[in-house]
Scaffold this motif. Structure first.
Motif, PDB file in Angstrom:
ATOM      1  N   SER A 189       0.957  -1.269   0.077  1.00 24.42           N
ATOM      2  CA  SER A 189       0.070   0.014   0.036  1.00 24.42           C
ATOM      3  C   SER A 189       0.925   1.095  -0.035  1.00 24.42           C
ATOM      4  O   SER A 189       2.031   1.251  -0.713  1.00 24.42           O
ATOM      5  N   SER A 190       0.504   2.151   0.793  1.00 23.05           N
ATOM      6  CA  SER A 190       1.370   3.523   0.828  1.00 23.05           C
ATOM      7  C   SER A 190       0.783   4.332   1.803  1.00 23.05           C
ATOM      8  O   SER A 190      -0.594   4.419   2.055  1.00 23.05           O
ATOM      9  N   MET A 191       1.608   5.385   2.212  1.00 18.89           N
ATOM     10  CA  MET A 191       1.247   6.403   3.112  1.00 18.89           C
ATOM     11  C   MET A 191       0.066   7.276   2.467  1.00 18.89           C
ATOM     12  O   MET A 191      -0.898   8.023   2.934  1.00 18.89           O
ATOM     13  N   ALA A 192      -0.014   7.168   1.106  1.00 14.70           N
ATOM     14  CA  ALA A 192      -1.094   8.265   0.289  1.00 14.70           C
ATOM     15  C   ALA A 192      -2.363   7.608   0.476  1.00 14.70           C
ATOM     16  O   ALA A 192      -3.349   8.272   0.119  1.00 14.70           O
ATOM     17  N   SER A 193      -2.512   6.238   0.812  1.00 21.60           N
ATOM     18  CA  SER A 193      -3.706   5.693   1.368  1.00 21.60           C
ATOM     19  C   SER A 193      -4.608   6.255   2.405  1.00 21.60           C
ATOM     20  O   SER A 193      -5.951   6.243   2.538  1.00 21.60           O
ATOM     21  N   ILE A 194      -3.806   7.206   3.296  1.00 21.62           N
ATOM     22  CA  ILE A 194      -4.656   7.846   4.362  1.00 21.62           C
ATOM     23  C   ILE A 194      -4.199   9.176   4.488  1.00 21.62           C
ATOM     24  O   ILE A 194      -4.986  10.301   5.196  1.00 21.62           O
ATOM     25  N   ASN A 195      -3.116   9.866   3.543  1.00 22.02           N
ATOM     26  CA  ASN A 195      -2.812  11.253   3.479  1.00 22.02           C
ATOM     27  C   ASN A 195      -3.892  11.716   2.318  1.00 22.02           C
ATOM     28  O   ASN A 195      -4.549  11.310   1.586  1.00 22.02           O
TER      29      ASN A 195
ATOM     30  N   SER B 254      -3.376  14.961  -0.415  1.00 22.55           N
ATOM     31  CA  SER B 254      -2.531  15.758  -1.299  1.00 22.55           C
ATOM     32  C   SER B 254      -3.130  16.166  -2.540  1.00 22.55           C
ATOM     33  O   SER B 254      -4.143  15.199  -3.048  1.00 22.55           O
ATOM     34  N   PRO B 255      -2.612  16.949  -3.339  1.00 17.99           N
ATOM     35  CA  PRO B 255      -3.186  17.402  -4.453  1.00 17.99           C
ATOM     36  C   PRO B 255      -2.681  16.531  -5.716  1.00 17.99           C
ATOM     37  O   PRO B 255      -1.414  16.025  -5.373  1.00 17.99           O
ATOM     38  N   ALA B 256      -3.376  16.302  -6.639  1.00 18.27           N
ATOM     39  CA  ALA B 256      -3.107  15.669  -7.802  1.00 18.27           C
ATOM     40  C   ALA B 256      -2.365  14.314  -7.742  1.00 18.27           C
ATOM     41  O   ALA B 256      -1.521  13.913  -8.361  1.00 18.27           O
ATOM     42  N   ILE B 257      -3.241  13.675  -6.931  1.00 18.28           N
ATOM     43  CA  ILE B 257      -2.779  12.216  -6.543  1.00 18.28           C
ATOM     44  C   ILE B 257      -4.078  11.410  -6.519  1.00 18.28           C
ATOM     45  O   ILE B 257      -4.071  10.188  -5.885  1.00 18.28           O
ATOM     46  N   SER B 258      -5.155  11.802  -6.939  1.00 14.09           N
ATOM     47  CA  SER B 258      -6.401  11.068  -6.673  1.00 14.09           C
ATOM     48  C   SER B 258      -6.484   9.548  -6.871  1.00 14.09           C
ATOM     49  O   SER B 258      -7.086   8.945  -6.297  1.00 14.09           O
ATOM     50  N   ALA B 259      -5.896   9.339  -8.339  1.00 11.03           N
ATOM     51  CA  ALA B 259      -5.953   7.990  -8.582  1.00 11.03           C
ATOM     52  C   ALA B 259      -5.019   7.055  -7.868  1.00 11.03           C
ATOM     53  O   ALA B 259      -5.488   5.875  -7.288  1.00 11.03           O
ATOM     54  N   TYR B 260      -3.856   7.456  -7.719  1.00 13.13           N
ATOM     55  CA  TYR B 260      -2.910   6.708  -6.976  1.00 13.13           C
ATOM     56  C   TYR B 260      -3.325   6.736  -5.643  1.00 13.13           C
ATOM     57  O   TYR B 260      -3.511   5.261  -4.952  1.00 13.13           O
ATOM     58  N   ALA B 261      -3.848   7.442  -4.745  1.00 12.07           N
ATOM     59  CA  ALA B 261      -4.327   7.593  -3.331  1.00 12.07           C
ATOM     60  C   ALA B 261      -5.313   6.538  -3.201  1.00 12.07           C
ATOM     61  O   ALA B 261      -5.381   5.653  -2.162  1.00 12.07           O
ATOM     62  N   SER B 262      -6.414   6.741  -4.135  1.00 13.43           N
ATOM     63  CA  SER B 262      -7.482   6.176  -3.813  1.00 13.43           C
ATOM     64  C   SER B 262      -7.557   4.622  -4.127  1.00 13.43           C
ATOM     65  O   SER B 262      -7.889   3.751  -3.563  1.00 13.43           O
ATOM     66  N   SER B 263      -6.492   4.350  -5.301  1.00 11.61           N
ATOM     67  CA  SER B 263      -6.060   2.856  -5.348  1.00 11.61           C
ATOM     68  C   SER B 263      -5.241   2.192  -4.145  1.00 11.61           C
ATOM     69  O   SER B 263      -5.668   0.942  -3.710  1.00 11.61           O
ATOM     70  N   LYS B 264      -4.490   3.021  -3.326  1.00  7.67           N
ATOM     71  CA  LYS B 264      -4.066   2.239  -2.390  1.00  7.67           C
ATOM     72  C   LYS B 264      -4.693   2.234  -1.038  1.00  7.67           C
ATOM     73  O   LYS B 264      -4.825   1.205  -0.489  1.00  7.67           O
ATOM     74  N   ALA B 265      -5.770   3.202  -1.111  1.00  4.62           N
ATOM     75  CA  ALA B 265      -6.942   3.016  -0.082  1.00  4.62           C
ATOM     76  C   ALA B 265      -7.627   1.861  -0.263  1.00  4.62           C
ATOM     77  O   ALA B 265      -8.024   1.189   0.736  1.00  4.62           O
ATOM     78  N   ALA B 266      -8.049   1.483  -1.572  1.00  4.94           N
ATOM     79  CA  ALA B 266      -8.746   0.456  -2.022  1.00  4.94           C
ATOM     80  C   ALA B 266      -7.800  -0.969  -1.571  1.00  4.94           C
ATOM     81  O   ALA B 266      -8.461  -1.991  -1.099  1.00  4.94           O
ATOM     82  N   ILE B 267      -6.694  -0.911  -1.683  1.00 10.08           N
ATOM     83  CA  ILE B 267      -5.784  -2.076  -1.082  1.00 10.08           C
ATOM     84  C   ILE B 267      -5.925  -2.293   0.378  1.00 10.08           C
ATOM     85  O   ILE B 267      -5.841  -3.396   0.487  1.00 10.08           O
ATOM     86  N   ASN B 268      -5.735  -1.346   0.827  1.00 13.17           N
ATOM     87  CA  ASN B 268      -6.081  -1.495   2.636  1.00 13.17           C
ATOM     88  C   ASN B 268      -7.344  -2.197   2.752  1.00 13.17           C
ATOM     89  O   ASN B 268      -7.285  -3.162   3.513  1.00 13.17           O
ATOM     90  N   HIS B 269      -8.407  -1.735   2.187  1.00 10.88           N
ATOM     91  CA  HIS B 269      -9.670  -2.356   2.427  1.00 10.88           C
ATOM     92  C   HIS B 269      -9.805  -3.732   1.907  1.00 10.88           C
ATOM     93  O   HIS B 269     -10.550  -4.509   2.408  1.00 10.88           O
ATOM     94  N   MET B 270      -9.392  -3.847   0.624  1.00 12.16           N
ATOM     95  CA  MET B 270      -9.326  -5.328  -0.157  1.00 12.16           C
ATOM     96  C   MET B 270      -8.608  -6.356   0.723  1.00 12.16           C
ATOM     97  O   MET B 270      -9.084  -7.428   0.899  1.00 12.16           O
ATOM     98  N   THR B 271      -7.454  -5.819   1.327  1.00 13.09           N
ATOM     99  CA  THR B 271      -6.660  -6.592   2.231  1.00 13.09           C
ATOM    100  C   THR B 271      -7.463  -7.189   3.368  1.00 13.09           C
ATOM    101  O   THR B 271      -7.518  -8.390   3.629  1.00 13.09           O
TER     102      THR B 271
END
Length: 259
Positions: A148-154, A156-173
């Motif tokens: 995953s990534s810290m982006a999953s909970i942080n 930040s601007p211009a990172i909506s695809a990456y951040a939301s995909s990493k948040a999805a990984i957290n919940h999928m896990t």
């Protein structure tokens, strides 16, 4: 207490996607050092073979397999070749990821670009879990570690695809842990903070590093081995009752860019 088997990976086979460089390479090296047979999977076969040869030269056992995780036939081939070569699969490190900060302004990014990030970061992980699970069930041992990534909970601007995909990984896990747990397959995720890799080195300056460490109690950036250490924990028998967890390896803070 007998601690001799806590980190013993002898007789186990590990697949690491994106294993040729950076965090993936460190994961391959540490798993091999503790006895696992390691499949270095990467879309860059030449780089994967180089890492595999280094592991073998150090006394480990490894092969390289080229794999574009966004292609289903490549994922099937990766699993089939691994089983043919080593006979089993007990560990999977879903390390491949793409997208990133500053590249995903909603004014500029297309739906296809957004979808591509999810194809790489989420859908490929889910599919590879599905492919390896029967082999782990047969082996009687399974540990899947999703990156995953810290982006999953942080935020930040211009990172909506990456951040939301990493948040999805957290919940999928967390949810897949329920599906696979009865078959003795554990599912966990790791969210790295800012880690010194080649990709980071291309943009890092002393000023940027200082800003990133403003809210980090341990005043340094991460190293690839820091993340690999968490992978070793989740892959090993020591964590046999740990599943559905997301652990953030980040020096105790957030590597944000606010001054």
């Amino acid at each position: 207490m007998d601690t001799s088997k806590f980190f013993d990976l002898k007789g186990k086979t590990a697949i690491v996607t994106g294993g040729a460089n950076g965090i993936g390479k460190a994961c391959c090296q540490i798993l091999a050092a503790y006895g696992a047979k390691v499949v270095v999977s990467d879309y860059n076969l030449e780089a994967a073979e180089k890492t595999s040869k280094e592991i073998n030269a150090d006394g480990g056992k490894s092969i390289a397999i080229d794999c574009d995780v966004t292609k289903d036939d490549a994922l099937v081939n990766l699993v089939d070749k691994t089983v043919k070569e080593f006979g089993s699969i007990e560990i999977l490190v879903n390390n491949v990821g793409g997208g990133g900060a500053g590249k995903e302004s909603p004014y500029d990014i297309s739906v296809e670009q957004f979808k591509k990030v999810f194809d790489m970061n989420v859908f490929s992980m889910w599919r590879l879990c599905q492919l390896v699970a029967p082999h782990m069930k047969k082996a009687g041992y399974g540990s899947i570690i999703n990156m995953s990534s810290m982006a999953s909970i942080n935020k930040s601007p211009a990172i909506s695809a990456y951040a939301s995909s990493k948040a999805a990984i957290n919940h999928m896990t967390r949810n897949l842990a329920f599906d696979y747990g009865p078959d003795n397959i554990r599912m966990n995720a790791i969210g790295p903070g800012a880690t010194r890799t080649h990709a980071l080195s291309t943009v890092l300056t002393p000023e940027l590093e200082k800003a990133m460490l403003k809210h980090t109690p341990i005043k340094r950036l991460g190293e690839a081995v820091d993340i690999a250490g968490a992978v070793l924990y989740f892959a090993s028998p020591i964590s046999s009752w740990t599943s559905g967890q997301v652990i953030f390896i980040n020096g105790g803070g957030e590597q944000t860019l606010d001054m």
